[in-house]
Design an enzyme around this catalytic site. Structure first.
Site, PDB file in Angstrom:
ATOM      1  N   HIS A  64      52.505  97.405  49.555  1.00 54.81           N
ATOM      2  CA  HIS A  64      51.914  96.172  49.002  1.00 54.81           C
ATOM      3  C   HIS A  64      52.713  95.785  47.757  1.00 54.81           C
ATOM      4  CE1 HIS A  64      47.654  96.397  50.899  1.00 54.81           C
ATOM      5  NE2 HIS A  64      48.515  97.087  51.628  1.00 54.81           N
ATOM      6  N   ASP A  82      45.486  90.225  41.482  1.00 59.27           N
ATOM      7  CA  ASP A  82      44.517  89.874  40.429  1.00 59.27           C
ATOM      8  C   ASP A  82      45.068  90.275  39.077  1.00 59.27           C
ATOM      9  OD1 ASP A  82      42.313  88.849  41.965  1.00 59.27           O
ATOM     10  OD2 ASP A  82      42.079  90.880  42.740  1.00 59.27           O
ATOM     11  N   ARG A 126      40.102 108.485  53.074  1.00 59.54           N
ATOM     12  CA  ARG A 126      39.172 109.458  53.669  1.00 59.54           C
ATOM     13  C   ARG A 126      39.530 109.603  55.140  1.00 59.54           C
ATOM     14  NH1 ARG A 126      33.948 109.553  50.848  1.00 59.54           N
ATOM     15  NH2 ARG A 126      34.123 108.219  49.025  1.00 59.54           N
ATOM     16  N   ARG A 158      49.392  87.695  45.947  1.00 59.03           N
ATOM     17  CA  ARG A 158      49.420  87.193  44.576  1.00 59.03           C
ATOM     18  C   ARG A 158      48.875  88.261  43.638  1.00 59.03           C
ATOM     19  NH1 ARG A 158      44.890  83.306  42.534  1.00 59.03           N
ATOM     20  NH2 ARG A 158      43.947  85.367  42.350  1.00 59.03           N
ATOM     21  N   TYR A 196      41.051  85.260  54.186  1.00 57.85           N
ATOM     22  CA  TYR A 196      39.670  85.406  53.723  1.00 57.85           C
ATOM     23  C   TYR A 196      38.683  84.686  54.654  1.00 57.85           C
ATOM     24  CZ  TYR A 196      42.075  87.307  49.755  1.00 57.85           C
ATOM     25  OH  TYR A 196      42.883  88.102  48.981  1.00 57.85           O
ATOM     26  N   GLU A 251      44.997 101.523  55.725  1.00 55.63           N
ATOM     27  CA  GLU A 251      45.382 101.252  54.336  1.00 55.63           C
ATOM     28  C   GLU A 251      44.993 102.444  53.462  1.00 55.63           C
ATOM     29  OE1 GLU A 251      44.593  97.354  52.149  1.00 55.63           O
ATOM     30  OE2 GLU A 251      43.413  98.783  50.966  1.00 55.63           O
ATOM     31  N   THR A 289      48.377 100.343  48.786  1.00 57.53           N
ATOM     32  CA  THR A 289      48.063  99.251  47.859  1.00 57.53           C
ATOM     33  C   THR A 289      48.832  99.386  46.544  1.00 57.53           C
ATOM     34  OG1 THR A 289      46.173 100.417  46.935  1.00 57.53           O
ATOM     35  CG2 THR A 289      45.738  98.958  48.802  1.00 57.53           C
TER      36      THR A 289
HETATM   37  P1  FAD Z   1      46.557  84.135  47.624  1.00 58.12           P
HETATM   38  O1  FAD Z   1      46.293  84.222  49.082  1.00 58.12           O
HETATM   39  O2  FAD Z   1      47.892  83.681  47.182  1.00 58.12           O
HETATM   40  O3  FAD Z   1      45.487  83.174  46.948  1.00 58.12           O
HETATM   41  C1  FAD Z   1      44.105  83.537  46.941  1.00 58.12           C
HETATM   42  C2  FAD Z   1      43.248  82.335  47.231  1.00 58.12           C
HETATM   43  O4  FAD Z   1      43.385  81.378  46.170  1.00 58.12           O
HETATM   44  C3  FAD Z   1      43.573  81.621  48.521  1.00 58.12           C
HETATM   45  O5  FAD Z   1      42.946  82.238  49.616  1.00 58.12           O
HETATM   46  C4  FAD Z   1      43.016  80.243  48.192  1.00 58.12           C
HETATM   47  O6  FAD Z   1      41.624  80.240  48.354  1.00 58.12           O
HETATM   48  C5  FAD Z   1      43.299  80.079  46.711  1.00 58.12           C
HETATM   49  N1  FAD Z   1      44.571  79.394  46.456  1.00 58.12           N
HETATM   50  C6  FAD Z   1      45.577  79.881  45.686  1.00 58.12           C
HETATM   51  N2  FAD Z   1      46.578  78.979  45.603  1.00 58.12           N
HETATM   52  C7  FAD Z   1      46.198  77.909  46.336  1.00 58.12           C
HETATM   53  C8  FAD Z   1      46.805  76.645  46.651  1.00 58.12           C
HETATM   54  N3  FAD Z   1      48.007  76.321  46.181  1.00 58.12           N
HETATM   55  N4  FAD Z   1      46.123  75.797  47.462  1.00 58.12           N
HETATM   56  C9  FAD Z   1      44.909  76.117  47.933  1.00 58.12           C
HETATM   57  N5  FAD Z   1      44.286  77.290  47.675  1.00 58.12           N
HETATM   58  C10 FAD Z   1      44.921  78.155  46.871  1.00 58.12           C
HETATM   59  N6  FAD Z   1      45.037  93.351  45.290  1.00 58.12           N
HETATM   60  C11 FAD Z   1      45.870  94.152  44.563  1.00 58.12           C
HETATM   61  O7  FAD Z   1      45.893  94.065  43.331  1.00 58.12           O
HETATM   62  N7  FAD Z   1      46.665  95.084  45.186  1.00 58.12           N
HETATM   63  C12 FAD Z   1      46.706  95.215  46.527  1.00 58.12           C
HETATM   64  O8  FAD Z   1      47.451  96.042  47.044  1.00 58.12           O
HETATM   65  C13 FAD Z   1      45.865  94.354  47.323  1.00 58.12           C
HETATM   66  N8  FAD Z   1      45.873  94.420  48.687  1.00 58.12           N
HETATM   67  C14 FAD Z   1      45.122  93.518  49.415  1.00 58.12           C
HETATM   68  C15 FAD Z   1      45.200  93.549  50.819  1.00 58.12           C
HETATM   69  C16 FAD Z   1      44.445  92.657  51.587  1.00 58.12           C
HETATM   70  C17 FAD Z   1      44.571  92.698  53.100  1.00 58.12           C
HETATM   71  C18 FAD Z   1      43.566  91.737  50.950  1.00 58.12           C
HETATM   72  C19 FAD Z   1      42.711  90.799  51.782  1.00 58.12           C
HETATM   73  C20 FAD Z   1      43.468  91.709  49.567  1.00 58.12           C
HETATM   74  C21 FAD Z   1      44.248  92.581  48.776  1.00 58.12           C
HETATM   75  N9  FAD Z   1      44.209  92.567  47.379  1.00 58.12           N
HETATM   76  C22 FAD Z   1      45.026  93.414  46.648  1.00 58.12           C
HETATM   77  C23 FAD Z   1      43.297  91.650  46.675  1.00 58.12           C
HETATM   78  C24 FAD Z   1      44.011  90.359  46.261  1.00 58.12           C
HETATM   79  O9  FAD Z   1      45.008  90.666  45.316  1.00 58.12           O
HETATM   80  C25 FAD Z   1      43.003  89.403  45.637  1.00 58.12           C
HETATM   81  O10 FAD Z   1      42.121  88.927  46.605  1.00 58.12           O
HETATM   82  C26 FAD Z   1      43.617  88.254  44.849  1.00 58.12           C
HETATM   83  O11 FAD Z   1      42.572  87.568  44.171  1.00 58.12           O
HETATM   84  C27 FAD Z   1      44.342  87.228  45.684  1.00 58.12           C
HETATM   85  O12 FAD Z   1      45.584  87.671  46.129  1.00 58.12           O
HETATM   86  P2  FAD Z   1      46.153  86.964  47.479  1.00 58.12           P
HETATM   87  O13 FAD Z   1      47.520  87.406  47.768  1.00 58.12           O
HETATM   88  O14 FAD Z   1      45.173  87.107  48.545  1.00 58.12           O
HETATM   89  O15 FAD Z   1      46.249  85.490  46.924  1.00 58.12           O
END
Ligand code: FAD
Length: 302
Positions: free
Chosen positions: A78, A110, A281, A108, A154, A18, A49
């Site tokens: 992403h 932040d 890096r 989704r 997660y 990444e 990202t």
């Molecule tokens: P989701 O998986 O849609 O939801 C996050 C959590 O909310 C779920 O795990 C669950 O606990 C809870 N949740 C939400 N809706 C429901 C529901 N209906 N029912 C039950 N539980 C629910 N951020 C960026 O801004 N840019 C990036 O490029 C980026 N890349 C990432 C790559 C990876 C591999 C990871 C692990 C994270 C990345 N992030 C990135 C961070 C991520 O955006 C944040 O963790 C954000 O808070 C959640 O996005 P998500 O897509 O994981 O959300």
């Protein structure tokens, strides 16, 4: 454990990397040098990202397109649901497609104010990652169905999680919506991944779940991000970095060895795919790959 690892995960080790999009000319040079040095490790894919609130939209897109067009690497862009309408998000997906990109990491995201703040759905935007995956799959069926889609997961729960049953059901719903692979938040103890994988498989999640391995030698920065995202830092890790605040060289050696050790322990459990958070890096990612026995292959001109 081996029965929990899908056939696609078994076999010889494979890696993915990444990157984040550069903010300046100097950072762009560093990123491009990193891409060139890591390409001979023949990663399964490399991902770029997307900044909070779509703040890096152009830079992410330019980076992904350049990788697609100037290297033999398979880039993944992403994409998040933050601060954009569905049409705007889907037009980014179309741009990716036109640039030859066939893989999206659908998130989704932040809020622009940062991790830990409450996510608000944009009026006219996607509700969450499931809505986004469904949107990509339904959009222009000729494109939507052909994208490979990876998602987040997660192993220590997301800070907004409603508990393990809801967490696993949510991941299963991402799979049902059309996700092909999940990439984990970073973690440092193999049992955290193994226990999560068991829960996911018991909950009907069959897609590959690739461990995300953090390569952050700045322990202060790592503590800050861990607090926000809910990933734990074991006491032994604090001990390892203790007193190394002014010694970057040693911190980097520690970081590569900690990452390689974690990968080796996961390999013993049957895991063969690793996704490295490289922080652009090259040296750290390369030395970790070398410690795992991976050798570079000659790269032909693109
Ligand atoms: P989701 O998986 O849609 O939801 C996050 C959590 O909310 C779920 O795990 C669950 O606990 C809870 N949740 C939400 N809706 C429901 C529901 N209906 N029912 C039950 N539980 C629910 N951020 C960026 O801004 N840019 C990036 O490029 C980026 N890349 C990432 C790559 C990876 C591999 C990871 C692990 C994270 C990345 N992030 C990135 C961070 C991520 O955006 C944040 O963790 C954000 O808070 C959640 O996005 P998500 O897509 O994981 O959300």
């Amino acid at each position: 454990m081996s029965s929990l690892v899908t056939p696609r995960q078994a076999g010889s080790p494979s890696v993915s990397f990444e990157f984040f999009p550069p903010k300046s000319e100097a950072m762009a040079d560093r990123l491009w040098e990193t891409v060139e040095r890591l390409e001979p490790m023949t990663p399964n894919f490399v991902s770029v990202t997307y900044g909070a609130g779509g703040s890096t939209r152009e830079r992410t897109h330019d980076t992904v397109r350049r990788i697609a067009q100037q290297t033999h690497l398979r880039p993944a862009g992403h994409l998040t649901c933050v601060s954009a309408t569905k049409d705007e998000v889907l037009s980014v997906a179309e741009d990716y497609w036109d640039a030859g990109v066939r893989h999206i990491v659908a998130l989704r995201g932040d809020p622009p104010s940062g991790m830990g703040e409450k996510f608000e759905q944009h009026p006219g935007g996607f509700r969450d990652s499931i809505d986004l995956i469904e949107g990509i799959r339904a959009h222009r069926p000729d494109l939507g169905r052909c994208f490979e889609i990876s998602v987040s997961c997660y192993p220590e729960l997301h800070p907004e999680s409603q508990g393990w049953d809801a967490e696993i059901a949510f991941l299963k719903a991402k799979q049902d919506a059309g996700a092909d692979r999940a990439i984990t938040q970073f973690f440092f103890e193999p049992d955290i991944y193994v226990n999560f994988l068991e829960k996911a498989r018991a909950g009907g999640v069959t897609m590959p779940i690739v461990p995300g391995i953090m390569l952050q030698p700045n322990f202060k920065g790592l503590k800050r991000i861990s607090n926000l995202c809910g990933a734990s830092l074991p006491a032994w890790l604090h001990e390892l970095y203790d007193g190394l605040e002014e010694d970057q060289e040693t911190r980097e050696l520690v970081t590569a060895n900690v990452a390689a050790d974690l990968c080796r322990k996961l390999s013993d459990e049957g895991v063969s795919d690793f996704h490295f958070y490289t922080l652009n890096r090259a040296g750290l990612a390369l030395s970790t790959c070398r410690l795992l026995g991976l050798k570079p292959k000659p790269v032909e001109a693109a």
